[in-house]
Design an enzyme around this catalytic site. Structure first.
Site, PDB file in Angstrom:
ATOM      1  N   ASP A 161       0.772  -1.237   0.000  1.00 18.46           N
ATOM      2  CA  ASP A 161       0.000   0.000   0.000  1.00 18.46           C
ATOM      3  C   ASP A 161       0.806   1.293   0.000  1.00 18.46           C
ATOM      4  OD1 ASP A 161      -1.542  -2.184   0.791  1.00 18.46           O
ATOM      5  OD2 ASP A 161      -2.599  -1.100   2.353  1.00 18.46           O
ATOM      6  N   GLU A 390       2.830  -8.836  11.856  1.00 17.69           N
ATOM      7  CA  GLU A 390       2.479  -8.530  10.462  1.00 17.69           C
ATOM      8  C   GLU A 390       3.731  -8.252   9.637  1.00 17.69           C
ATOM      9  OE1 GLU A 390      -0.011  -5.072  10.146  1.00 17.69           O
ATOM     10  OE2 GLU A 390      -0.320  -5.316   7.987  1.00 17.69           O
TER      11      GLU A 390
HETATM   12  C1  DGY Z   1      -5.478  -1.439   4.863  1.00 20.29           C
HETATM   13  O1  DGY Z   1      -6.596  -1.035   5.161  1.00 20.29           O
HETATM   14  O2  DGY Z   1      -4.433  -1.048   5.392  1.00 20.29           O
HETATM   15  C2  DGY Z   1      -5.365  -2.493   3.883  1.00 20.29           C
HETATM   16  O3  DGY Z   1      -4.044  -2.811   3.626  1.00 20.29           O
HETATM   17  C3  DGY Z   1      -6.071  -2.155   2.603  1.00 20.29           C
HETATM   18  O4  DGY Z   1      -6.181  -3.354   1.944  1.00 20.29           O
END
Ligand code: DGY
Length: 418
Positions: A161, A390
């Site tokens: 992201d 994570e």
């Molecule tokens: C988030 O909301 O951080 C997710 O990675 C989007 O998929």
């Protein structure tokens, strides 16, 4: 060695019946590529449960073949943006973008390693039409001109992201003018998450798809964010090869010529993304035509896809050696020499184990077994220090983001302890 009992306990704790949420609170739904990687963990524990992960995901497939990046099976207040913001209209509420298409690769592992052969044959027959439709969707909707390199419309689609590779194209997207309340910051320190300036633009894009009525042709023409993401191109290519192998196993060859021809187009085109100077492949902003020249783990994923020639693979291996010298906890998601490197912030530096697995797999394929093993040992150190988080601080190996994370537990079982 990993704490296998703990890894299994994490999968069971995050199991919501047919799908596994990545982690409680921060990510309470089914995310596509998380789920595919998590199925590899279930395969070590409970084959039937591993297949369920895939069946549940494909139940949320759109009629046009797209597999959404999130399926919102049940309501949860702890996440934003939910299905109302996406404007979801499907029976299983969902987002309106996809995610790196790793499913065919995961399903090939499930199929080839399952002990219950009858169940595996049955599951494969059920899943193959959806898988084929999904790959056809990528090539048809995201490469309508047949250039061999599919487009991505959202940084969330990349799964990476907040990568600095997306800073420039995202910077050209307008910010939204309505207020909203982020939920991620009630679960994770703000230093480890994207900033408001990025969220304002992530949400503009979500609104944009809704306003275009999810019309693929219009979005392809008019999206204010359109990127050839080398990570998606590579993962799709590898998965298409795996899909072809699955079609052969099932003696289902109607789509093989189409899939082979799509792969040939990508093989012809991938060289245009190569940078001799940086020794890796760069993504491209399709709206400016400019390469997104930040060295991230996405830039070496063509190793996983077997898309590099021998010279490129050797050059990437030497790049990776230096990268590992700079951070001893697996490959940092952004090269530590980059001025944009941040060791803890989401996709701007921390280490993700499933990406390290993909790169190690690619290195081994190209005869770089020693380096592949070094990457594995370095990744193991994250688990030794942090447990199943994570992601991991690239400088210290400390856990970041969500704790008790499904794909970390799963890939640790599949790769580090498999
Ligand atoms: C988030 O909301 O951080 C997710 O990675 C989007 O998929």
């Amino acid at each position: 060695m990993i704490d296998r009992k703990r890894a299994i306990a994490i999968l069971r704790k995050n199991d919501r019946g047919g799908y596994t949420m990545p982690t409680d609170g921060l990510y309470p739904f089914q995310w596509s590529w998380d789920s595919a990687i998590t199925a590899l963990g279930w395969l070590q524990v409970d084959e039937a449960r591993a297949w369920d992960e895939a069946h549940t995901m494909f139940r949320g497939q759109w009629p046009n073949g797209m597999l959404p990046h999130i399926l919102f099976h049940k309501d949860a207040e702890s996440y934003f943006p939910g299905p109302d913001v996406w404007g979801s209209r499907e029976a299983i509420p969902s987002s309106a973008i996809s995610q790196p298409p790793v499913w065919a690769t995961a399903i090939r592992f499930l199929y080839e390693r399952s002990i219950d052969r009858k169940a595996a044959d049955r599951a494969l027959r059920q899943l193959l039409p959806g898988l084929i439709a999904y790959h056809r969707w990528w090539y048809r909707e995201r490469d309508p001109e047949g250039n061999g390199l599919v487009s991505s419309y959202h940084p969330w689609e990349s799964g990476m992201d907040n990568s600095p590779a997306w800073d420039k194209p995202l910077g050209n997207v307008p910010a939204i003018d309505w207020s909203y309340q982020r939920r991620d910051l009630s679960h994770v320190e703000s230093e480890q998450r994207p900033k408001k300036q990025e969220y304002d633009r992530y949400l503009y894009l979500v609104d944009f798809y809704k306003q275009q009525n999810f019309d693929s042709k219009k979005i392809y023409r008019e999206s204010p964010y359109k990127v050839i993401d080398v990570g998606i191109v590579a993962i799709l290519h590898r998965a298409t090869a795996d899909l072809l192998a699955l079609c052969a196993q099932a003696s289902l060859d109607e789509d093989s010529a189409f899939l082979e021809s799509a792969m040939a187009h990508t093989e012809d085109a991938i060289g245009t993304l190569w940078s001799d100077q940086a020794s890796c492949f760069f993504s491209v902003d399709q709206l400016t035509g400019l390469p997104l020249d930040v060295v991230t783990t996405g830039t070496v994923l063509p190793l996983f896809a077997r898309l590099a020639n021998t010279g490129q693979a050797g050059a990437m291996a030497r790049l990776i050696e230096g990268w590992l010298d700079a951070s001893g906890f697996g490959l940092a998601s952004t090269h530590p020499d980059s001025p944009l490197f941040e060791p803890q912030r989401y996709w701007r530096g921390p280490v993700w184990l499933h990406i390290n697995w993909m790169i190690a797999d690619g290195l081994a394929h190209y005869g770089e077994g020693v380096l592949s093993e070094r990457l594995k040992q370095a990744s193991q150190r994250c688990i030794d220090i942090g447990g199943f988080w994570e992601y991991f601080d690239a400088d210290t190996g400390a856990g970041c983001g969500g704790d008790d994370f499904s794909w970390t537990a799963a890939i640790a079982m599949h790769w580090l302890d498999g």
